[in-house]
Scaffold this active site. Structure first.
Site, PDB file in Angstrom:
ATOM      1  N   ASP A  70      -6.575   0.560   0.440  1.00  0.00           N
ATOM      2  CA  ASP A  70      -6.667   1.030   1.762  1.00  0.00           C
ATOM      3  C   ASP A  70      -8.024   0.529   2.149  1.00  0.00           C
ATOM      4  O   ASP A  70      -8.541  -0.257   1.299  1.00  0.00           O
ATOM      5  CB  ASP A  70      -6.569   2.334   1.796  1.00  0.00           C
ATOM      6  CG  ASP A  70      -7.639   3.332   1.370  1.00  0.00           C
ATOM      7  OD1 ASP A  70      -8.494   2.557   0.555  1.00  0.00           O
ATOM      8  OD2 ASP A  70      -7.924   4.271   1.923  1.00  0.00           O
ATOM      9  N   LYS A 118       0.710  -1.228   0.110  1.00  0.00           N
ATOM     10  CA  LYS A 118       0.140   0.109   0.042  1.00  0.00           C
ATOM     11  C   LYS A 118       0.793   1.360   0.100  1.00  0.00           C
ATOM     12  O   LYS A 118       0.632   2.189  -0.610  1.00  0.00           O
ATOM     13  CB  LYS A 118      -0.868   0.026   1.160  1.00  0.00           C
ATOM     14  CG  LYS A 118      -1.742   1.339   1.329  1.00  0.00           C
ATOM     15  CD  LYS A 118      -2.271   1.298   2.762  1.00  0.00           C
ATOM     16  CE  LYS A 118      -2.603   2.922   3.100  1.00  0.00           C
ATOM     17  NZ  LYS A 118      -3.216   2.952   4.446  1.00  0.00           N
TER      18      LYS A 118
END
Length: 231
Positions: free
Chosen positions: A147, A128
């Site tokens: 996310d 991420k």
């Protein structure tokens, strides 16, 4: 229907969702404040289980004292902890920030690397964070940032059945053009914050409702006339 046809239909639906998101959020961009790739890396690490708004309140003071990798690498760890305390999990975050910056200074001349494999070796950096840094600092779409918003909305939209971010990312990468991977993420994040919230999604106000497998919209009822025709 064959697997290929199912995949093609899902891909077309994904592209239509992307088109609508671009129209709805034409100026969407990363909401973290930063001036350099190092600062973006730091801000993204701090954003774990914390809002971007809170991070943006913390980073001016942090970057005012420690503006680059060299400064963070040599900082007093207790000072770092104090500065990032309000972002949560501050001891671990401060440790990761310093560890990552020390590695950046020692192995990469103080510059954040542009390669996914090198980024993933930095303390506190998973896919991420690496995807955010590559996309927004260097314009490199190496993957899809997953996310909590992207995870939730991609599941609700019926584009993945997985809960693991790596598998979700893999599904999305197969559905979307590479040049739009970060476009998808950043706009889905905006939509998750504004409309498709975790506890109470506003399906009535959602421009994606007709494309969503989870939309909670009033059902149109039909009645049959004496002639057998449906009204």
């Amino acid at each position: 229907m064959s697997i290929t046809r199912k995949s093609s239909a899902k891909q077309q639906r994904s592209l239509e969702i992307l088109i609508r998101l671009k129209q709805l959020y034409p100026h969407a961009t990363c909401t973290l404040n930063y001036e350099t790739p190092v600062q973006l890396l730091v801000a993204t690490i701090l954003s774990a289980q914390c809002t971007d708004e809170r991070v943006n309140q913390v980073t001016p003071g942090l970057f005012g004292q420690f503006p680059d990798a060299v400064a963070i690498a040599s900082a007093d760890i207790e000072v770092l902890e104090t500065l990032v305390r309000s972002t949560g999990f501050y001891r671990n975050k401060a440790k990761n920030l310093q560890g990552a910056c020390r590695m950046i200074v020692k192995e990469y001349g103080g510059q954040v690397p542009k390669q996914m494999d090198k980024l993933l070796k930095l303390p506190g950096v998973a896919r991420k964070t690496a995807n955010v840094v590559l996309a927004h600092a260097y314009g490199i779409n190496q993957g899809v940032t997953v996310d909590t918003h992207v995870k939730r909305l991609s599941q609700r939209l019926g584009l993945t059945e997985y809960t693991d971010p790596i598998r979700i990312e893999r599904d999305l990468m197969g559905l979307l053009p590479q040049e739009d991977w970060e476009n998808w993420s950043i706009r889905l994040i905006y939509h998750g914050r504004a409309i498709c919230k975790a506890r109470k999604p506003d399906c009535d106000a959602c421009v994606l409702a007709d494309l969503c497998t989870s939309a909670d919209l009033p059902q149109v009822t039909t009645t049959k006339t004496d002639t057998g025709k449906t009204n």
